[in-house]
Design an enzyme around this catalytic site. Sequence first.
Site, PDB file in Angstrom:
ATOM      1  N   GLU A 209      20.742  60.275  52.560  1.00 42.10           N
ATOM      2  CA  GLU A 209      22.040  60.956  52.564  1.00 42.10           C
ATOM      3  C   GLU A 209      21.926  62.150  51.633  1.00 42.10           C
ATOM      4  O   GLU A 209      21.602  62.000  50.455  1.00 42.10           O
ATOM      5  CB  GLU A 209      23.155  60.006  52.121  1.00 42.10           C
ATOM      6  CG  GLU A 209      23.501  58.950  53.157  1.00 42.10           C
ATOM      7  CD  GLU A 209      23.878  59.526  54.517  1.00 42.10           C
ATOM      8  OE1 GLU A 209      24.376  60.668  54.582  1.00 42.10           O
ATOM      9  OE2 GLU A 209      23.633  58.850  55.526  1.00 42.10           O
TER      10      GLU A 209
ATOM     11  N   CYS B   6      29.112  64.924  46.869  1.00 39.64           N
ATOM     12  CA  CYS B   6      28.505  65.426  48.106  1.00 39.64           C
ATOM     13  C   CYS B   6      29.589  65.778  49.110  1.00 39.64           C
ATOM     14  O   CYS B   6      29.357  66.563  50.019  1.00 39.64           O
ATOM     15  CB  CYS B   6      27.552  64.390  48.672  1.00 39.64           C
ATOM     16  SG  CYS B   6      28.325  62.790  48.873  1.00 39.64           S
TER      17      CYS B   6
HETATM   18  P1  NAD Z   1      18.080  65.178  43.413  1.00 42.52           P
HETATM   19  O1  NAD Z   1      17.634  65.362  44.823  1.00 42.52           O
HETATM   20  O2  NAD Z   1      17.628  66.159  42.410  1.00 42.52           O
HETATM   21  O3  NAD Z   1      17.600  63.754  42.883  1.00 42.52           O
HETATM   22  C1  NAD Z   1      17.926  62.567  43.593  1.00 42.52           C
HETATM   23  C2  NAD Z   1      16.938  61.487  43.191  1.00 42.52           C
HETATM   24  O4  NAD Z   1      15.643  61.800  43.713  1.00 42.52           O
HETATM   25  C3  NAD Z   1      16.750  61.341  41.687  1.00 42.52           C
HETATM   26  O5  NAD Z   1      16.647  59.979  41.375  1.00 42.52           O
HETATM   27  C4  NAD Z   1      15.451  62.077  41.435  1.00 42.52           C
HETATM   28  O6  NAD Z   1      14.801  61.666  40.249  1.00 42.52           O
HETATM   29  C5  NAD Z   1      14.666  61.682  42.670  1.00 42.52           C
HETATM   30  N1  NAD Z   1      13.531  62.546  43.008  1.00 42.52           N
HETATM   31  C6  NAD Z   1      13.285  63.813  42.619  1.00 42.52           C
HETATM   32  N2  NAD Z   1      12.136  64.268  43.178  1.00 42.52           N
HETATM   33  C7  NAD Z   1      11.636  63.253  43.927  1.00 42.52           C
HETATM   34  C8  NAD Z   1      10.492  63.099  44.753  1.00 42.52           C
HETATM   35  N3  NAD Z   1       9.612  64.083  44.917  1.00 42.52           N
HETATM   36  N4  NAD Z   1      10.304  61.915  45.395  1.00 42.52           N
HETATM   37  C9  NAD Z   1      11.202  60.906  45.273  1.00 42.52           C
HETATM   38  N5  NAD Z   1      12.309  61.001  44.489  1.00 42.52           N
HETATM   39  C10 NAD Z   1      12.530  62.152  43.830  1.00 42.52           C
HETATM   40  O7  NAD Z   1      19.685  65.078  43.460  1.00 42.52           O
HETATM   41  P2  NAD Z   1      20.696  64.954  42.223  1.00 42.52           P
HETATM   42  O8  NAD Z   1      20.788  66.260  41.522  1.00 42.52           O
HETATM   43  O9  NAD Z   1      20.400  63.732  41.432  1.00 42.52           O
HETATM   44  O10 NAD Z   1      22.076  64.676  42.998  1.00 42.52           O
HETATM   45  C11 NAD Z   1      22.863  65.663  43.545  1.00 42.52           C
HETATM   46  C12 NAD Z   1      22.625  65.788  45.037  1.00 42.52           C
HETATM   47  O11 NAD Z   1      22.892  64.543  45.671  1.00 42.52           O
HETATM   48  C13 NAD Z   1      23.542  66.775  45.734  1.00 42.52           C
HETATM   49  O12 NAD Z   1      22.806  67.529  46.653  1.00 42.52           O
HETATM   50  C14 NAD Z   1      24.550  65.883  46.445  1.00 42.52           C
HETATM   51  O13 NAD Z   1      25.165  66.471  47.562  1.00 42.52           O
HETATM   52  C15 NAD Z   1      23.702  64.738  46.819  1.00 42.52           C
HETATM   53  N6  NAD Z   1      24.509  63.554  47.094  1.00 42.52           N
HETATM   54  C16 NAD Z   1      24.630  63.134  48.388  1.00 42.52           C
HETATM   55  C17 NAD Z   1      25.437  62.035  48.686  1.00 42.52           C
HETATM   56  C18 NAD Z   1      25.565  61.550  50.103  1.00 42.52           C
HETATM   57  O14 NAD Z   1      25.887  60.374  50.282  1.00 42.52           O
HETATM   58  N7  NAD Z   1      25.350  62.385  51.096  1.00 42.52           N
HETATM   59  C19 NAD Z   1      26.093  61.353  47.651  1.00 42.52           C
HETATM   60  C20 NAD Z   1      25.942  61.820  46.341  1.00 42.52           C
HETATM   61  C21 NAD Z   1      25.132  62.906  46.069  1.00 42.52           C
END
Ligand code: NAD
Length: 451
Positions: free
Chosen positions: A225, A259
């Site tokens: 997501e 999000c």
């Molecule tokens: P992010 O993508 O920076 O990080 C998300 C997670 O992925 C973290 O735990 C991070 O440490 C991990 N991560 C980073 N690089 C990785 C890799 N190479 N492989 C595997 N994992 C990795 O996002 P964020 O800043 O923590 O959150 C904000 C984002 O989340 C926004 O884009 C928001 O829209 C989205 N979001 C989406 C929903 C939804 O349900 N659609 C809900 C909440 C937040």
Amino acid sequence: MTITSYNPADPTDLVVAVEEPGAEAVRDAVARARAAQSGWLAAGAGARSAALGRIAEAVEAHAEELAALIVREVGKPLAEARGEVARTAAIWRYYAQAPFAPSGAVHETAAGPGLLLTRRRPYGVAGLIAPWNFPLAIPTWKAAPALAVGNTVVLKPAPEATACALRLAELAGLPESVFTVLPGGAEEGAALVDAADVVSFTGSTGVGRAVVRAATERGVPVQAELGGLNAALVLPDADIEQAAAHIAAAVAGYAGQKCTATSRVIAVGAAHEPLREALVKALEAVDDAVCGPVVNAAARDRLTGAVSSATAAGATVLTGGGVPERAGWYVEPTLLTDVPAEHPLAREEFFGPIAVLHAVADLDEAIALANDTPHSLSTSVHSRSLDVALAAADRLDAGMIRINAPSSGVDFHLPFGGAKGASHGEREQGQAALDFYTVSRTVSVLPGGGA
Ligand code: NAD
């Protein structure tokens, strides 16, 4: 390397610092979770149900402590933090019933005697990767269904939400290695995708796409997501004051770090002028109890930089646009107009209290503009005519359509997810999550087995 998380309202306040465990520790945690899985499944539906119910009770018993921790670690306004804690308990309780639900069906054979049955079984170890913005609810809406159906869980929270996740695992009090929280960043996240039997990711679009590719390459089921570029459509017959209040909440609530936050406001025909006025007023009335800081200095600088570059490209700031003179990573709730169509602010998720106002001639144009993005998560439609709103809902690409309500807001017992590039794989939440964390087996029983 050390993982640190700071209080966004007071950057001198270090909430937690832990040593980064590294990829090997992730593989170990998954191996231990895999060894624990058969016992967790064999404990039976009653034991799993009771364990999940106890987590709901523990969350409720520590509600104020948890809400305060959310406020401190990710800067969520207190009322929303309390709401998140209540929702977290409700999700554990909801999935505590799931172990008793039917896990398959019995069918007639096509020819002759015998019995055919399907049975849904867990995959093994669910590898869960969460963002920071809902530091208890998102880990919970992934872990609770995965655990309910008999998987064990390794959760890697976002670094910015490490303390919340660690406290959740502590309060959960599940048997050793059934629910492991492993702090970390990209390295640990990638290692988890490499080792788990089923992967659920929530976060930004770029990272999510890489996670989907890696899991698909290994042939393990994956859901992701991702970010949204969510629109609010306001029709001329809408209750403009109410629409403005809902949209202001969806733009600036929790500093736009949901999000499902609204970042594009599309005013149709005669709605434009009154909406512009009402929305500016509503955004100017937003205070800290609604908005709060953004998560870190980099987020604040990215947001203010985007506003400057948009104005340099011809956009007009209708309200906000600045950074208040105070400690903490705050950005004023901001509304812009005349943002060039190709400017990143009109095309990408910025994850802050900023929206762009567009004026269009009619509903067709509004729908075309709303659909002109791959990041189609949630769209709100504001109109007094239910016929018009429902007809619009049919033509919108978004995964969530909210009529006369803010684009933000999620019901945990219904499927949740985006359309087009905002989502990959099975929906989260509700029954959909139970389906995602299990695979169906077909069993044929033919006569002749003897008595
Ligand atoms: P992010 O993508 O920076 O990080 C998300 C997670 O992925 C973290 O735990 C991070 O440490 C991990 N991560 C980073 N690089 C990785 C890799 N190479 N492989 C595997 N994992 C990795 O996002 P964020 O800043 O923590 O959150 C904000 C984002 O989340 C926004 O884009 C928001 O829209 C989205 N979001 C989406 C929903 C939804 O349900 N659609 C809900 C909440 C937040």
